[in-house]
Motif scaffolding. Structure first.
Motif: not given
Ligand code: CDP
Ligand code: CDP
Length: 223
Positions: A91-96, A140-147, A174-177
């Motif tokens: 569902m994570s992939a399907a939602s995007s 706010i743009f909240l982020t963090a490294s992909v790792e 990475r795919e969803r980003d």
């Protein structure tokens, strides 16, 4: 017309949006909107109805008729508890995928705006500050490294007793980003008016304090 204040928190998956947004909402006594769960509900309802994720009109009709309810930490779809079901990797992939369909996004806009109530709202997602609440008092743009984000998801799964591997989690992020940032409508990106909050090296408490600081400045500054 005076409307209730909104704190919009956008960013990629596992940056800590949900955790930080809920704590900020609790600290201020504000309501909380997890907009991502609406896209997850649409994806699940589409699957249940047998409508393909590329059938824009079909999925948009499902989004418009969606019966969604939030009860504490529970998420209900047409009265059924789907809290766990909407969190699956599928569902994570399907939602995007459904979230990339313009008609689906349009069908959910007013529903999201209805959560803006006194004394205020903290909303998290991808386009809270850019599209749904462009007048938000704080963005706010909240982020963090992909790792770091993959590591967080990994720890969440292990804590739930689910076997997990870092590699596929990194791949999924990475795919969803990529899909979220490259779509034509409401792509995920930091607006010029948003504060950048990189939590790669921050604890949850430090991130919450930063958001509360900006919220105080903005909301008190208006009085
Ligand atoms: O909502 P989003 O997908 O952006 O992220 P989340 O589910 O709130 O956070 C993912 C995980 O990262 C949670 O287990 C948080 O406890 C953790 N986290 C962290 O370790 N450090 C932070 N600064 C923020 C969140
Ligand atoms: O918790 P996590 O950050 O992994 O995902 P989410 O916030 O539950 O969102 C799931 C998917 O819905 C995202 O990958 C986006 O494609 C989409 N979404 C969106 O397009 N706009 C929003 N405001 C919220 C989510």
């Amino acid at each position: 017309e005076i409307t209730a204040p909104v704190i919009a928190i956008d960013g990629p998956s596992a940056s800590g949006k949900g955790t930080v947004a809920q704590r900020v909402a609790n600290a201020l006594g504000y309501g909380y909107l997890d907009s991502g769960s609406l896209y997850r509900l649409v994806a699940l309802a589409g699957q249940q109805a047998g409508v393909g994720y590329d059938d824009e009109a079909g999925i948009a009709a499902i989004a418009a008729a969606l019966s969604a309810e939030f009860r504490g930490d529970q998420v209900l779809l047409s009265g059924n508890d789907v809290t766990e079901a909407i969190r699956s990797e599928e569902m994570s992939a399907a939602s995007s995928k459904v979230a990339a369909l313009p008609a689906v996004r349009a069908a959910l806009i007013e529903r999201q705006r209805a959560y803006r109530r006194w004394p205020g709202l903290v909303a998290d997602g991808r386009d809270m500050g850019s599209v749904v609440f462009p007048q938000a008092e704080v963005k706010i743009f909240l982020t963090a490294s992909v790792e770091a984000r993959a590591e967080r998801r990994y720890k969440q799964l292990i804590a739930k007793g689910v076997a997990a591997n870092i590699r596929p989690l990194l791949q999924d992020l990475r795919e969803r980003d990529e899909r979220d940032a490259s779509r034509s409508v409401a792509p995920l990106r930091k607006g010029e008016d948003a504060h950048l909050l990189d939590t790669t090296e921050l604890s949850i408490e430090q991130a919450v304090d930063a958001v509360l600081g900006w919220a105080r400045d903005a909301v008190d500054g208006k009085r």
